[in-house]
Design an enzyme around this catalytic site. Structure first.
Site, short mmCIF file in Angstrom:
data_model
loop_
_atom_site.label_atom_id
_atom_site.label_comp_id
_atom_site.label_asym_id
_atom_site.label_seq_id
_atom_site.Cartn_x
_atom_site.Cartn_y
_atom_site.Cartn_z
N LYS A 14 -43.89 -42.32 -11.74
CA LYS A 14 -44.16 -42.26 -13.18
C LYS A 14 -45.63 -42.59 -13.47
CE LYS A 14 -41.06 -45.49 -14.03
NZ LYS A 14 -40.59 -45.80 -12.67
N ARG A 88 -35.89 -48.39 -21.27
CA ARG A 88 -35.13 -48.66 -20.04
C ARG A 88 -33.71 -49.07 -20.34
NH1 ARG A 88 -39.90 -50.05 -16.66
NH2 ARG A 88 -39.16 -50.40 -14.54
N ARG A 127 -47.28 -49.34 -1.41
CA ARG A 127 -48.17 -49.13 -2.56
C ARG A 127 -49.28 -50.18 -2.64
NH1 ARG A 127 -45.68 -48.62 -8.39
NH2 ARG A 127 -44.58 -50.49 -7.70
N ARG A 161 -48.37 -55.48 -5.57
CA ARG A 161 -47.66 -56.15 -6.66
C ARG A 161 -46.68 -57.18 -6.12
NH1 ARG A 161 -45.72 -51.41 -10.61
NH2 ARG A 161 -43.82 -52.64 -10.49
N ARG A 172 -34.37 -54.20 -8.63
CA ARG A 172 -34.90 -53.24 -9.62
C ARG A 172 -34.08 -51.95 -9.61
NH1 ARG A 172 -40.80 -53.45 -7.35
NH2 ARG A 172 -41.30 -51.67 -8.69
#
Ligand code: AP5
Length: 216
Positions: A14, A88, A127, A161, A172
């Site tokens: 996203k 969400r 990431r 992160r 998540r």
């Protein structure tokens, strides 16, 4: 002016696609994840509470994120909004409808980015994000040209992160399937949903997103 929601599980891409739309079309990215990370780095009591929730991989309460979006919708200007990571939950989706009405805007498209869980784990655990300009990289599939240096702004502040670990990702994903995936049916029933293959190359996904927006 086109307003679009990018919907998908953690790591679906996203943020990657939103940044391309900001650069290519001058749209405004409204990422509740980025807004909450900003709040947590402020060091306030609210920021500390938000940090604990995010690190556990759970969702922050609806009233906090709806308040953040309301503030931005009222003040931000650009060639349309990209809702990245919002809504969400069903109450957030209802609130977005009301907020858009209030500012005289409408939702043009909802793009669901489909990616299977195994690929999400690989993407999230590799990431790396630039702490200065927010550019997103991946250790294996999209490394920086020069190790440890951001291609976009030259910063050496490249970070992982706090919630990008397997335990938090598992939570998540559970939150996504339990609370966010019902939005797929919600927007399908409104005739606003388009599904794209998020497993494709970044450029191929970008082309699919462009086609949806050009129709919108
Ligand atoms: P948030 O920051 O929104 O995180 P997320 O939804 O988990 O999504 P990510 O940012 O992890 O992934 P992405 O889909 O943007 O993927 P990306 O482009 O970076 O939210 C974090 C937390 O904040 C939540 O857990 C919650 O606690 C809280 N929160 C936020 N919004 C909330 C809300 N509305 N309500 C309540 N709580 C909220 O890509 C990932 C990696 O894959 C990158 O390395 C990238 O290079 C790579 N990649 C991207 N596309 C491709 C591709 N096509 N092929 C190969 N690799 C790719």
């Amino acid at each position: 002016m086109v307003n679009v929601i990018l919907l998908g599980p953690p790591g679906a891409g996203k943020g990657t696609q939103a940044k391309r739309l900001v650069d290519g079309r001058g749209m405004v990215q409204l990422s509740t994840g980025d807004m909450l990370r900003e709040a947590r780095s402020s060091g306030t009591g609210m920021g500390r509470r938000v940090a604990q929730v995010m690190d556990r991989g759970e969702l922050v309460t609806d009233d906090i994120v709806i308040g953040l979006i309301e503030e931005k919708l009222t003040h931000a200007r650009g060639a349309g909004f990209i809702f990245d990571g919002f809504p969400r939950t069903l109450p957030q989706a209802d609130a977005l409808g009301r907020l858009l009405d209030k500012v005289g805007q409408r939702l043009d498209a909802v793009i669901e980015m489909q990616v299977d869980d195994a690929a999400l784990v690989a993407r999230i655990t590799g990431r790396v994000t630039c702490g200065v300009c927010g550019a997103v990289y991946h250790d294996r599939t999209h490394p920086t040209r020069q190790p440890g240096v951001c291609d976009v702004c030259g910063s050496t502040d490249l970070r992982r992160r706090a919630d990008d670990n397997e335990a938090s990702l598992r939570q998540r994903l559970m939150e996504y399937y339990k609370k966010t995936s019902p939005l797929i049916g919600y927007y399908y029933a409104k005739g606003q949903l388009t599904t794209v293959d998020g497993l494709a190359e970044v450029e191929v996904v970008a082309e699919a997103v462009r086609r949806v927006l050009d129709k919108g």
